[in-house]
Scaffold this motif. Structure first.
Motif, PDB file in Angstrom:
ATOM      1  N   SER A  65       0.826  -1.215   0.000  1.00  0.00           N
ATOM      2  CA  SER A  65       0.000   0.000   0.000  1.00  0.00           C
ATOM      3  C   SER A  65       0.858   1.262   0.000  1.00  0.00           C
ATOM      4  CB  SER A  65      -0.923   0.024   1.215  1.00  0.00           C
ATOM      5  OG  SER A  65      -1.822  -1.052   1.164  1.00  0.00           O
ATOM      6  N   ILE A  66       1.937   1.248   0.768  1.00  0.00           N
ATOM      7  CA  ILE A  66       2.835   2.410   0.828  1.00  0.00           C
ATOM      8  C   ILE A  66       3.527   2.592  -0.524  1.00  0.00           C
ATOM      9  CG2 ILE A  66       4.881   3.387   1.933  1.00  0.00           C
ATOM     10  CD1 ILE A  66       2.350   3.385   3.689  1.00  0.00           C
ATOM     11  N   ALA A  67       3.967   1.491  -1.149  1.00  0.00           N
ATOM     12  CA  ALA A  67       4.615   1.578  -2.460  1.00  0.00           C
ATOM     13  C   ALA A  67       3.653   2.164  -3.490  1.00  0.00           C
ATOM     14  CB  ALA A  67       5.098   0.202  -2.903  1.00  0.00           C
ATOM     15  N   LEU A  68       2.405   1.713  -3.483  1.00  0.00           N
ATOM     16  CA  LEU A  68       1.398   2.240  -4.408  1.00  0.00           C
ATOM     17  C   LEU A  68       1.170   3.725  -4.160  1.00  0.00           C
ATOM     18  CD1 LEU A  68      -0.815   1.938  -6.561  1.00  0.00           C
ATOM     19  CD2 LEU A  68      -2.359   1.168  -4.735  1.00  0.00           C
ATOM     20  N   MET A  69       1.037   4.101  -2.900  1.00  0.00           N
ATOM     21  CA  MET A  69       0.801   5.511  -2.560  1.00  0.00           C
ATOM     22  C   MET A  69       1.969   6.389  -3.012  1.00  0.00           C
ATOM     23  SD  MET A  69       1.562   8.117  -0.175  1.00  0.00           S
ATOM     24  CE  MET A  69       2.343   7.230   1.135  1.00  0.00           C
ATOM     25  N   LEU A  70       3.196   5.934  -2.746  1.00  0.00           N
ATOM     26  CA  LEU A  70       4.368   6.708  -3.151  1.00  0.00           C
ATOM     27  C   LEU A  70       4.451   6.842  -4.668  1.00  0.00           C
ATOM     28  CD1 LEU A  70       7.074   5.314  -0.685  1.00  0.00           C
ATOM     29  CD2 LEU A  70       6.225   7.683  -0.784  1.00  0.00           C
ATOM     30  N   TYR A  71       4.251   5.753  -5.381  1.00  0.00           N
ATOM     31  CA  TYR A  71       4.337   5.783  -6.845  1.00  0.00           C
ATOM     32  C   TYR A  71       3.273   6.724  -7.420  1.00  0.00           C
ATOM     33  CZ  TYR A  71       5.013   4.037 -11.602  1.00  0.00           C
ATOM     34  OH  TYR A  71       5.272   3.931 -12.951  1.00  0.00           O
ATOM     35  N   GLN A  72       2.062   6.624  -6.895  1.00  0.00           N
ATOM     36  CA  GLN A  72       0.982   7.524  -7.347  1.00  0.00           C
ATOM     37  C   GLN A  72       1.333   8.981  -7.073  1.00  0.00           C
ATOM     38  OE1 GLN A  72      -2.905   4.642  -6.748  1.00  0.00           O
ATOM     39  NE2 GLN A  72      -2.290   5.895  -5.052  1.00  0.00           N
ATOM     40  N   MET A  73       1.881   9.243  -5.899  1.00  0.00           N
ATOM     41  CA  MET A  73       2.243  10.612  -5.538  1.00  0.00           C
ATOM     42  C   MET A  73       3.298  11.158  -6.504  1.00  0.00           C
ATOM     43  SD  MET A  73       3.815  12.082  -1.953  1.00  0.00           S
ATOM     44  CE  MET A  73       5.261  11.045  -2.025  1.00  0.00           C
ATOM     45  N   TRP A  74       4.315  10.352  -6.798  1.00  0.00           N
ATOM     46  CA  TRP A  74       5.380  10.813  -7.684  1.00  0.00           C
ATOM     47  C   TRP A  74       4.895  10.983  -9.121  1.00  0.00           C
ATOM     48  CZ3 TRP A  74      10.306  12.541  -6.734  1.00  0.00           C
ATOM     49  CH2 TRP A  74      10.706  12.490  -5.398  1.00  0.00           C
ATOM     50  N   LEU A  75       3.993  10.118  -9.583  1.00  0.00           N
ATOM     51  CA  LEU A  75       3.413  10.312 -10.924  1.00  0.00           C
ATOM     52  C   LEU A  75       2.624  11.614 -10.981  1.00  0.00           C
ATOM     53  CD1 LEU A  75       2.055   6.808 -12.026  1.00  0.00           C
ATOM     54  CD2 LEU A  75       4.002   8.048 -12.976  1.00  0.00           C
ATOM     55  N   GLY A  76       1.807  11.843  -9.965  1.00  0.00           N
ATOM     56  CA  GLY A  76       1.035  13.090  -9.911  1.00  0.00           C
ATOM     57  C   GLY A  76       1.929  14.310  -9.848  1.00  0.00           C
ATOM     58  N   ALA A  77       2.995  14.222  -9.070  1.00  0.00           N
ATOM     59  CA  ALA A  77       3.940  15.340  -8.969  1.00  0.00           C
ATOM     60  C   ALA A  77       4.624  15.590 -10.313  1.00  0.00           C
ATOM     61  CB  ALA A  77       4.965  15.051  -7.885  1.00  0.00           C
ATOM     62  N   LEU A 109       3.288  15.036 -13.260  1.00  0.00           N
ATOM     63  CA  LEU A 109       2.295  15.718 -14.112  1.00  0.00           C
ATOM     64  C   LEU A 109       2.217  17.207 -13.774  1.00  0.00           C
ATOM     65  CD1 LEU A 109      -0.595  13.102 -14.201  1.00  0.00           C
ATOM     66  CD2 LEU A 109       0.739  13.895 -16.153  1.00  0.00           C
ATOM     67  N   LEU A 110       2.185  17.509 -12.487  1.00  0.00           N
ATOM     68  CA  LEU A 110       2.146  18.914 -12.084  1.00  0.00           C
ATOM     69  C   LEU A 110       3.418  19.657 -12.506  1.00  0.00           C
ATOM     70  CD1 LEU A 110       0.505  18.726  -8.546  1.00  0.00           C
ATOM     71  CD2 LEU A 110      -0.472  19.704 -10.628  1.00  0.00           C
ATOM     72  N   THR A 111       4.530  18.965 -12.508  1.00  0.00           N
ATOM     73  CA  THR A 111       5.781  19.576 -12.968  1.00  0.00           C
ATOM     74  C   THR A 111       5.675  19.980 -14.428  1.00  0.00           C
ATOM     75  OG1 THR A 111       7.080  18.364 -11.340  1.00  0.00           O
ATOM     76  CG2 THR A 111       8.258  19.154 -13.288  1.00  0.00           C
ATOM     77  N   LYS A 112       5.058  19.123 -15.241  1.00  0.00           N
ATOM     78  CA  LYS A 112       4.851  19.460 -16.659  1.00  0.00           C
ATOM     79  C   LYS A 112       3.933  20.674 -16.802  1.00  0.00           C
ATOM     80  CE  LYS A 112       3.642  16.182 -19.482  1.00  0.00           C
ATOM     81  NZ  LYS A 112       4.366  15.956 -20.724  1.00  0.00           N
ATOM     82  N   ILE A 113       2.884  20.723 -15.992  1.00  0.00           N
ATOM     83  CA  ILE A 113       1.926  21.827 -16.074  1.00  0.00           C
ATOM     84  C   ILE A 113       2.545  23.136 -15.599  1.00  0.00           C
ATOM     85  CG2 ILE A 113      -0.233  22.725 -15.101  1.00  0.00           C
ATOM     86  CD1 ILE A 113      -1.158  19.720 -14.981  1.00  0.00           C
ATOM     87  N   ARG A 114       3.227  23.075 -14.460  1.00  0.00           N
ATOM     88  CA  ARG A 114       3.789  24.293 -13.851  1.00  0.00           C
ATOM     89  C   ARG A 114       5.119  24.722 -14.453  1.00  0.00           C
ATOM     90  NH1 ARG A 114       3.074  22.395  -7.553  1.00  0.00           N
ATOM     91  NH2 ARG A 114       0.801  22.553  -7.440  1.00  0.00           N
ATOM     92  N   GLN A 115       5.805  23.770 -15.094  1.00  0.00           N
ATOM     93  CA  GLN A 115       7.155  24.019 -15.600  1.00  0.00           C
ATOM     94  C   GLN A 115       8.127  24.412 -14.492  1.00  0.00           C
ATOM     95  OE1 GLN A 115       8.244  23.697 -19.153  1.00  0.00           O
ATOM     96  NE2 GLN A 115       6.507  22.357 -18.794  1.00  0.00           N
ATOM     97  N   ASP A 116       7.914  23.817 -13.324  1.00  0.00           N
ATOM     98  CA  ASP A 116       8.874  23.933 -12.226  1.00  0.00           C
ATOM     99  C   ASP A 116       8.793  22.660 -11.384  1.00  0.00           C
ATOM    100  OD1 ASP A 116       7.153  24.126  -9.850  1.00  0.00           O
ATOM    101  OD2 ASP A 116       6.657  26.149 -10.515  1.00  0.00           O
ATOM    102  N   SER A 117       9.776  22.455 -10.536  1.00  0.00           N
ATOM    103  CA  SER A 117       9.861  21.189  -9.808  1.00  0.00           C
ATOM    104  C   SER A 117       9.287  21.253  -8.393  1.00  0.00           C
ATOM    105  CB  SER A 117      11.316  20.714  -9.761  1.00  0.00           C
ATOM    106  OG  SER A 117      12.105  21.647  -9.055  1.00  0.00           O
TER     107      SER A 117
END
Length: 196
Positions: A157-169, A171-179
Protein backbone atom coordinates in the motif's frame (compact mmCIF):
# COMPACT_ATOMS: atom_id res chain seq x y z
CA UNK A 1 24.40 -12.70 -39.19
CA UNK A 2 20.89 -12.06 -40.57
CA UNK A 3 19.37 -12.63 -37.12
CA UNK A 4 21.76 -10.08 -35.57
CA UNK A 5 20.82 -7.50 -38.22
CA UNK A 6 17.14 -8.26 -37.59
CA UNK A 7 17.56 -7.67 -33.85
CA UNK A 8 19.60 -4.51 -34.44
CA UNK A 9 17.01 -3.01 -36.81
CA UNK A 10 14.13 -3.87 -34.50
CA UNK A 11 15.98 -2.43 -31.49
CA UNK A 12 16.90 0.67 -33.49
CA UNK A 13 13.25 1.21 -34.45
CA UNK A 14 12.16 0.83 -30.82
CA UNK A 15 14.82 3.19 -29.48
CA UNK A 16 14.06 5.86 -32.09
CA UNK A 17 10.33 5.33 -31.58
CA UNK A 18 10.64 5.87 -27.84
CA UNK A 19 12.56 9.09 -28.40
CA UNK A 20 9.99 10.43 -30.87
CA UNK A 21 7.02 9.37 -28.71
CA UNK A 22 8.55 11.02 -25.63
CA UNK A 23 8.60 14.29 -27.54
CA UNK A 24 5.26 14.25 -29.36
CA UNK A 25 3.07 11.54 -27.91
CA UNK A 26 1.54 8.54 -29.66
CA UNK A 27 -1.34 9.86 -31.74
CA UNK A 28 0.49 12.94 -33.03
CA UNK A 29 3.25 10.85 -34.57
CA UNK A 30 2.78 8.96 -37.80
CA UNK A 31 4.79 5.97 -38.93
CA UNK A 32 6.35 8.07 -41.69
CA UNK A 33 7.99 10.33 -39.11
CA UNK A 34 9.30 7.42 -37.06
CA UNK A 35 10.65 5.68 -40.17
CA UNK A 36 12.25 8.86 -41.50
CA UNK A 37 13.92 9.54 -38.15
CA UNK A 38 15.11 5.92 -37.92
CA UNK A 39 16.09 5.90 -41.62
CA UNK A 40 14.31 2.57 -42.07
CA UNK A 41 12.10 1.74 -45.07
CA UNK A 42 8.37 1.20 -44.53
CA UNK A 43 8.56 -2.42 -45.64
CA UNK A 44 11.12 -3.14 -42.96
CA UNK A 45 8.81 -1.74 -40.28
CA UNK A 46 6.04 -4.17 -41.23
CA UNK A 47 8.53 -7.01 -41.18
CA UNK A 48 8.93 -6.41 -37.43
CA UNK A 49 5.54 -4.98 -36.40
CA UNK A 50 2.10 -5.66 -37.93
CA UNK A 51 0.74 -2.25 -36.89
CA UNK A 52 1.54 1.00 -35.12
CA UNK A 53 -0.31 -0.32 -32.06
CA UNK A 54 1.91 -3.43 -31.93
CA UNK A 55 4.90 -1.13 -32.29
CA UNK A 56 3.60 1.02 -29.40
CA UNK A 57 3.24 -2.06 -27.21
CA UNK A 58 6.79 -3.15 -28.07
CA UNK A 59 8.16 0.32 -27.27
CA UNK A 60 6.45 0.23 -23.88
CA UNK A 61 7.57 -3.34 -23.13
CA UNK A 62 11.15 -2.32 -23.93
CA UNK A 63 10.80 0.79 -21.77
CA UNK A 64 9.61 -1.21 -18.74
CA UNK A 65 12.30 -3.87 -19.27
CA UNK A 66 15.02 -1.21 -19.24
CA UNK A 67 13.36 0.45 -16.24
CA UNK A 68 13.50 -2.84 -14.33
CA UNK A 69 17.20 -3.16 -15.21
CA UNK A 70 17.78 0.28 -13.69
CA UNK A 71 15.99 -0.85 -10.54
CA UNK A 72 18.11 -4.03 -10.47
CA UNK A 73 21.23 -1.86 -10.70
CA UNK A 74 20.09 0.01 -7.58
CA UNK A 75 19.64 -3.34 -5.82
CA UNK A 76 23.20 -4.28 -6.72
CA UNK A 77 24.59 -0.92 -5.62
CA UNK A 78 22.73 -0.40 -2.33
CA UNK A 79 22.19 -3.12 0.28
CA UNK A 80 20.05 -0.94 2.52
CA UNK A 81 16.39 -0.81 1.46
CA UNK A 82 15.78 2.75 2.58
CA UNK A 83 19.02 3.99 0.99
CA UNK A 84 18.04 2.30 -2.29
CA UNK A 85 14.58 3.88 -2.15
CA UNK A 86 15.98 7.34 -1.54
CA UNK A 87 18.39 7.02 -4.47
CA UNK A 88 15.46 5.87 -6.62
CA UNK A 89 13.37 8.91 -5.69
CA UNK A 90 16.37 11.24 -6.01
CA UNK A 91 16.88 9.93 -9.55
CA UNK A 92 13.20 10.55 -10.29
CA UNK A 93 13.47 14.09 -8.91
CA UNK A 94 16.49 14.85 -11.07
CA UNK A 95 15.16 13.33 -14.31
CA UNK A 96 11.54 14.52 -14.12
CA UNK A 97 12.31 17.92 -12.62
CA UNK A 98 14.14 18.96 -15.78
CA UNK A 99 10.90 19.11 -17.84
CA UNK A 100 12.75 17.84 -20.91
CA UNK A 101 11.04 15.32 -23.17
CA UNK A 102 14.22 13.23 -23.46
CA UNK A 103 14.00 12.36 -19.75
CA UNK A 104 10.26 12.20 -19.46
CA UNK A 105 8.67 9.20 -17.79
CA UNK A 106 6.74 7.28 -20.46
CA UNK A 107 3.95 6.59 -17.97
CA UNK A 108 3.51 10.32 -17.39
CA UNK A 109 3.84 11.13 -21.09
CA UNK A 110 1.63 8.48 -22.70
CA UNK A 111 -0.61 6.59 -20.27
CA UNK A 112 -3.56 8.99 -20.23
CA UNK A 113 -3.33 9.44 -24.00
CA UNK A 114 -3.37 5.77 -24.98
CA UNK A 115 -5.39 4.18 -22.15
CA UNK A 116 -8.69 4.92 -23.89
CA UNK A 117 -7.36 4.32 -27.42
CA UNK A 118 -5.56 0.99 -27.13
CA UNK A 119 -6.47 -1.85 -24.80
CA UNK A 120 -3.20 -3.71 -25.53
CA UNK A 121 -1.11 -0.63 -24.71
CA UNK A 122 -3.16 0.00 -21.57
CA UNK A 123 -2.43 -3.57 -20.50
CA UNK A 124 1.32 -3.06 -21.01
CA UNK A 125 1.12 0.07 -18.85
CA UNK A 126 -0.89 -1.78 -16.21
CA UNK A 127 1.58 -4.68 -16.03
CA UNK A 128 4.65 -2.46 -16.21
CA UNK A 129 3.53 -0.13 -13.42
CA UNK A 130 2.41 -3.08 -11.28
CA UNK A 131 5.87 -4.59 -11.61
CA UNK A 132 7.50 -1.29 -10.54
CA UNK A 133 5.20 -0.99 -7.53
CA UNK A 134 5.87 -4.62 -6.55
CA UNK A 135 9.62 -4.00 -6.64
CA UNK A 136 9.25 -0.82 -4.56
CA UNK A 137 7.15 -2.79 -2.07
CA UNK A 138 9.86 -5.44 -1.82
CA UNK A 139 12.40 -2.71 -1.05
CA UNK A 140 10.11 -1.26 1.61
CA UNK A 141 9.72 -4.69 3.15
CA UNK A 142 13.38 -5.75 3.38
CA UNK A 143 13.63 -6.00 6.39
CA UNK A 144 10.85 -3.51 7.01
CA UNK A 145 12.99 -0.95 5.16
CA UNK A 146 15.63 -0.86 7.89
CA UNK A 147 13.04 0.07 10.47
CA UNK A 148 11.64 3.01 8.49
CA UNK A 149 8.13 1.57 8.33
CA UNK A 150 6.19 0.71 11.43
CA UNK A 151 4.96 -2.91 11.63
CA UNK A 152 1.33 -1.86 11.05
CA UNK A 153 2.15 -0.29 7.65
CA UNK A 154 1.56 -2.45 4.56
CA UNK A 155 4.55 -2.21 2.20
CA UNK A 156 2.43 -2.79 -0.94
CA UNK A 157 0.00 0.00 0.00
CA UNK A 158 2.83 2.41 0.83
CA UNK A 159 4.61 1.58 -2.46
CA UNK A 160 1.40 2.24 -4.41
CA UNK A 161 0.80 5.51 -2.56
CA UNK A 162 4.37 6.71 -3.15
CA UNK A 163 4.34 5.78 -6.84
CA UNK A 164 0.98 7.52 -7.35
CA UNK A 165 2.24 10.61 -5.54
CA UNK A 166 5.38 10.81 -7.68
CA UNK A 167 3.41 10.31 -10.92
CA UNK A 168 1.04 13.09 -9.91
CA UNK A 169 3.94 15.34 -8.97
CA UNK A 170 5.51 14.67 -12.37
CA UNK A 171 2.30 15.72 -14.11
CA UNK A 172 2.15 18.91 -12.08
CA UNK A 173 5.78 19.58 -12.97
CA UNK A 174 4.85 19.46 -16.66
CA UNK A 175 1.93 21.83 -16.07
CA UNK A 176 3.79 24.29 -13.85
CA UNK A 177 7.16 24.02 -15.60
CA UNK A 178 8.87 23.93 -12.23
CA UNK A 179 9.86 21.19 -9.81
CA UNK A 180 7.94 22.39 -6.73
CA UNK A 181 5.55 19.40 -6.80
CA UNK A 182 8.47 16.98 -7.00
CA UNK A 183 10.20 18.78 -4.15
CA UNK A 184 7.04 18.32 -2.07
CA UNK A 185 6.91 14.63 -3.06
CA UNK A 186 10.50 14.23 -1.86
CA UNK A 187 9.75 15.95 1.46
CA UNK A 188 6.70 13.73 1.98
CA UNK A 189 8.66 10.60 1.07
CA UNK A 190 11.47 11.50 3.48
CA UNK A 191 8.95 12.11 6.26
CA UNK A 192 7.14 8.84 5.58
CA UNK A 193 10.36 6.82 5.50
CA UNK A 194 11.88 8.61 8.48
CA UNK A 195 14.79 10.00 6.47
CA UNK A 196 16.36 13.24 7.68
Amino acid sequence: MAKKKHEDTREHLLAVGESVLRGKGFTAVGLAEILATAEVPKGSFYHYFPSKEHFGCAVLERYFSLYQLQMQALEAEYDCGSERLMHYWQGWLMSQGACHSANQCMVVKLSAEVADLSEPMREVFKQGTSDVIDRLASWLDEPRCDGALSPDMDAQSIALMLYQMWLGASLLTKIRQDSSALDTAMQTTCHLLGVK
